[in-house]
Each structure stands twice: as C-alpha cells, then as structure tokens.
Design a protein around this motif. Structure first.
Motif, mmCIF file in Angstrom:
data_model
loop_
_atom_site.group_PDB
_atom_site.id
_atom_site.type_symbol
_atom_site.label_atom_id
_atom_site.label_comp_id
_atom_site.label_asym_id
_atom_site.label_seq_id
_atom_site.Cartn_x
_atom_site.Cartn_y
_atom_site.Cartn_z
ATOM 1 N N ALA A 193 0.822 -1.213 0.000
ATOM 2 C CA ALA A 193 0.000 0.000 0.000
ATOM 3 C C ALA A 193 0.854 1.261 0.000
ATOM 4 C CB ALA A 193 -0.927 -0.001 1.210
ATOM 5 N N ALA A 194 2.051 1.199 0.555
ATOM 6 C CA ALA A 194 2.920 2.372 0.624
ATOM 7 C C ALA A 194 3.341 2.852 -0.764
ATOM 8 C CB ALA A 194 4.148 2.060 1.467
ATOM 9 N N ARG A 195 3.273 1.976 -1.736
ATOM 10 C CA ARG A 195 3.650 2.365 -3.103
ATOM 11 C C ARG A 195 2.740 3.470 -3.646
ATOM 12 N NH1 ARG A 195 4.008 -3.665 -4.576
ATOM 13 N NH2 ARG A 195 5.992 -4.202 -3.607
ATOM 14 N N ALA A 196 1.505 3.549 -3.134
ATOM 15 C CA ALA A 196 0.590 4.610 -3.574
ATOM 16 C C ALA A 196 1.108 5.987 -3.163
ATOM 17 C CB ALA A 196 -0.799 4.384 -2.990
ATOM 18 N N PHE A 197 2.013 6.023 -2.174
ATOM 19 C CA PHE A 197 2.609 7.273 -1.710
ATOM 20 C C PHE A 197 4.063 7.387 -2.150
ATOM 21 C CE2 PHE A 197 -0.764 6.105 1.207
ATOM 22 C CZ PHE A 197 -1.527 7.253 1.201
ATOM 23 N N ALA A 198 4.462 6.558 -3.122
ATOM 24 C CA ALA A 198 5.844 6.510 -3.621
ATOM 25 C C ALA A 198 6.827 6.227 -2.492
ATOM 26 C CB ALA A 198 6.194 7.796 -4.360
ATOM 27 N N ALA A 199 6.423 5.389 -1.559
ATOM 28 C CA ALA A 199 7.273 5.041 -0.422
ATOM 29 C C ALA A 199 7.649 3.569 -0.491
ATOM 30 C CB ALA A 199 6.547 5.325 0.891
ATOM 31 N N ARG A 200 8.829 3.280 0.004
ATOM 32 C CA ARG A 200 9.283 1.887 0.102
ATOM 33 C C ARG A 200 9.395 1.540 1.578
ATOM 34 N NH1 ARG A 200 14.180 0.360 -3.486
ATOM 35 N NH2 ARG A 200 13.564 -1.581 -2.525
ATOM 36 N N ILE A 201 8.719 0.472 1.970
ATOM 37 C CA ILE A 201 8.742 0.029 3.358
ATOM 38 C C ILE A 201 9.228 -1.411 3.397
ATOM 39 C CG2 ILE A 201 7.301 -0.551 5.348
ATOM 40 C CD1 ILE A 201 5.668 1.891 4.812
ATOM 41 N N SER A 202 10.238 -1.640 4.204
ATOM 42 C CA SER A 202 10.778 -2.987 4.375
ATOM 43 C C SER A 202 9.975 -3.723 5.434
ATOM 44 C CB SER A 202 12.242 -2.899 4.811
ATOM 45 O OG SER A 202 12.706 -4.173 5.194
ATOM 46 N N THR A 203 9.664 -4.977 5.161
ATOM 47 C CA THR A 203 8.927 -5.772 6.151
ATOM 48 C C THR A 203 9.866 -6.409 7.171
ATOM 49 O OG1 THR A 203 8.994 -7.707 4.708
ATOM 50 C CG2 THR A 203 7.056 -6.279 4.555
ATOM 51 N N SER A 204 11.164 -6.202 7.029
ATOM 52 C CA SER A 204 12.110 -6.806 7.966
ATOM 53 C C SER A 204 12.533 -5.837 9.068
ATOM 54 C CB SER A 204 13.348 -7.304 7.209
ATOM 55 O OG SER A 204 14.008 -6.215 6.600
ATOM 56 N N ALA A 205 11.958 -4.641 9.102
ATOM 57 C CA ALA A 205 12.295 -3.651 10.120
ATOM 58 C C ALA A 205 11.047 -3.329 10.939
ATOM 59 C CB ALA A 205 12.823 -2.385 9.461
ATOM 60 N N HIS A 206 11.242 -2.717 12.087
ATOM 61 C CA HIS A 206 10.117 -2.251 12.884
ATOM 62 C C HIS A 206 9.872 -0.790 12.565
ATOM 63 C CE1 HIS A 206 10.983 -5.893 15.203
ATOM 64 N NE2 HIS A 206 9.684 -5.870 15.404
ATOM 65 N N GLY A 207 8.690 -0.324 12.908
ATOM 66 C CA GLY A 207 8.339 1.051 12.591
ATOM 67 C C GLY A 207 7.689 1.766 13.754
ATOM 68 N N THR A 208 7.505 3.060 13.554
ATOM 69 C CA THR A 208 6.863 3.925 14.541
ATOM 70 C C THR A 208 5.876 4.824 13.817
ATOM 71 O OG1 THR A 208 8.884 3.945 15.866
ATOM 72 C CG2 THR A 208 7.271 5.651 16.334
ATOM 73 N N LEU A 209 4.701 4.958 14.383
ATOM 74 C CA LEU A 209 3.659 5.827 13.844
ATOM 75 C C LEU A 209 3.408 6.936 14.852
ATOM 76 C CD1 LEU A 209 0.409 4.977 12.134
ATOM 77 C CD2 LEU A 209 0.244 6.082 14.345
ATOM 78 N N ILE A 210 3.289 8.170 14.357
ATOM 79 C CA ILE A 210 2.930 9.285 15.231
ATOM 80 C C ILE A 210 1.904 10.165 14.517
ATOM 81 C CG2 ILE A 210 5.161 9.344 16.422
ATOM 82 C CD1 ILE A 210 5.807 11.897 14.816
ATOM 83 N N VAL A 211 1.137 10.908 15.300
ATOM 84 C CA VAL A 211 0.278 11.964 14.785
ATOM 85 C C VAL A 211 0.843 13.239 15.397
ATOM 86 C CG1 VAL A 211 -2.054 12.908 14.705
ATOM 87 C CG2 VAL A 211 -1.713 10.431 14.675
ATOM 88 N N HIS A 212 1.354 14.137 14.530
ATOM 89 C CA HIS A 212 2.031 15.330 15.023
ATOM 90 C C HIS A 212 1.807 16.487 14.069
ATOM 91 C CE1 HIS A 212 5.669 17.814 16.053
ATOM 92 N NE2 HIS A 212 5.218 17.518 17.250
ATOM 93 N N GLU A 213 1.451 17.632 14.611
ATOM 94 C CA GLU A 213 1.243 18.855 13.845
ATOM 95 C C GLU A 213 0.322 18.648 12.646
ATOM 96 O OE1 GLU A 213 5.193 20.197 12.920
ATOM 97 O OE2 GLU A 213 5.491 20.983 14.944
ATOM 98 N N GLY A 214 -0.758 17.914 12.863
ATOM 99 C CA GLY A 214 -1.759 17.736 11.824
ATOM 100 C C GLY A 214 -1.382 16.758 10.726
ATOM 101 N N ARG A 215 -0.400 15.910 10.994
ATOM 102 C CA ARG A 215 0.040 14.944 9.981
ATOM 103 C C ARG A 215 0.184 13.559 10.609
ATOM 104 N NH1 ARG A 215 0.973 17.599 5.484
ATOM 105 N NH2 ARG A 215 2.034 15.928 4.399
#
Length: 172
Positions: A65-87
């Motif tokens: 799904a990240a490809r829709a935002f021209a982003a590459r996400i590796s499934t072998s790493a962990h991630g962090t999600l935040i909501v900050h300054e309206g984003r």
C-alpha cells in the motif's frame, strides 16, 4: 560451556558448543535490533516532542500500500507511527524521515482489522487514507511497548485505535 563425556565420542560436546554459539549470536542480533529501535524512538521523540509513539511491525500489505505514496517500506524492520502537527507520519527502519507523511484530513477511516505477519494473522489498526491513486488501506500491526513478543488483546488494539481517532480528530 561444553559438556564432556568420559566414554563418548565427543558428539555431545560439539552439539552443546554449537548450541551455545547459536544462542550467543541470536542474543547479539536481538540486542542490535533492540538498540536500533530505541535509537529510532529517541530520535523521533527529539524531533517531535510530545507526540505519542505507536510501535508496529510492517506487513507485506502495508509495504504494498505504501507504493501509492511513492514510499518503500521494508517488512524486515520495525516502525513507529505518530500523529504530530496535523500529519500522520510513519517511520520505518532508522527513523530519519517518515516514509509516509500525510495530512490528517486525508485519513478517512480508522478501524480494527487483521493483517498477515509472517505466517500468522494479527490484529491491526487500519487507516484508510486518500492518495492520488484513490483510497488506500494502511494496516498497522501494533506492538506492545516493552514486550514486543506478547500479542495485544482485541480490547487493547481497539483502545489504541480509539486514542488515534481522538488524536486525529483534534487536528481535523
């Protein structure tokens, strides 16, 4: 840490020694990932003071799904999600810059669902986000803070989704 047998051929010594080496290597790899995750969290906290961080494990569905935002996400790493300054910002790997960074106005729905991680289905928080290619579902397979090996209960995932809904509504 080898066990020696007096009347054996030494095979037990080799097995125990090999097992010890394997455990030491596994502990070193786990420690490296833990230190890397802590460094990412610290860097994000410094760059985005006051933002609550949600740790997650990227699924193949999120990577696709990240490809829709021209982003590459590796499934072998962990991630962090935040909501900050309206984003809504999604960091994966080192955490220098968000891989996905969209205005909260583009988030049309937040629900609880399931996504495939490895060989098992796990609960996820599904963000439906507007993109140039149309609506995209971003499943975030959240991890427990402190003990990432213990799965979250349905109620805990729903509570996290409710908190994220409130945070996004505060900016909308």
């Amino acid at each position: 840490m080898a066990i020696r047998l007096e009347d054996g051929d030494g095979s037990a010594t080799i097995i125990i020694s090999s097992l010890t080496v394997t455990l030491v290597i596994a502990a070193a790899i786990f420690g490296w990932f833990a230190l890397r995750m802590r460094a990412r969290r610290s860097r994000i906290a410094d760059d985005h003071p006051g933002a609550r961080q949600v740790q997650f494990s990227p699924s193949p569905e999120l990577a696709s799904a990240a490809r829709a935002f021209a982003a590459r996400i590796s499934t072998s790493a962990h991630g962090t999600l935040i909501v900050h300054e309206g984003r809504l910002k999604i960091f994966v790997g080192g955490g220098e810059a968000p891989r996905i960074n969209v205005p909260v106005d583009d988030v049309t729905d937040i629900s609880v669902g399931e996504t495939l991680l490895g060989v098992r289905w796990t609960r996820s928080i599904d963000f439906t986000v507007s993109s140039p290619a149309g609506p995209v579902k971003l499943p975030i397979a959240v991890l427990r803070d402190g003990n990432m090996f213990r799965s979250l209960t349905d109620a805990e995932v729903e509570a996290m989704a409710a908190q994220l809904r409130q945070e996004i509504a505060a900016f909308a």
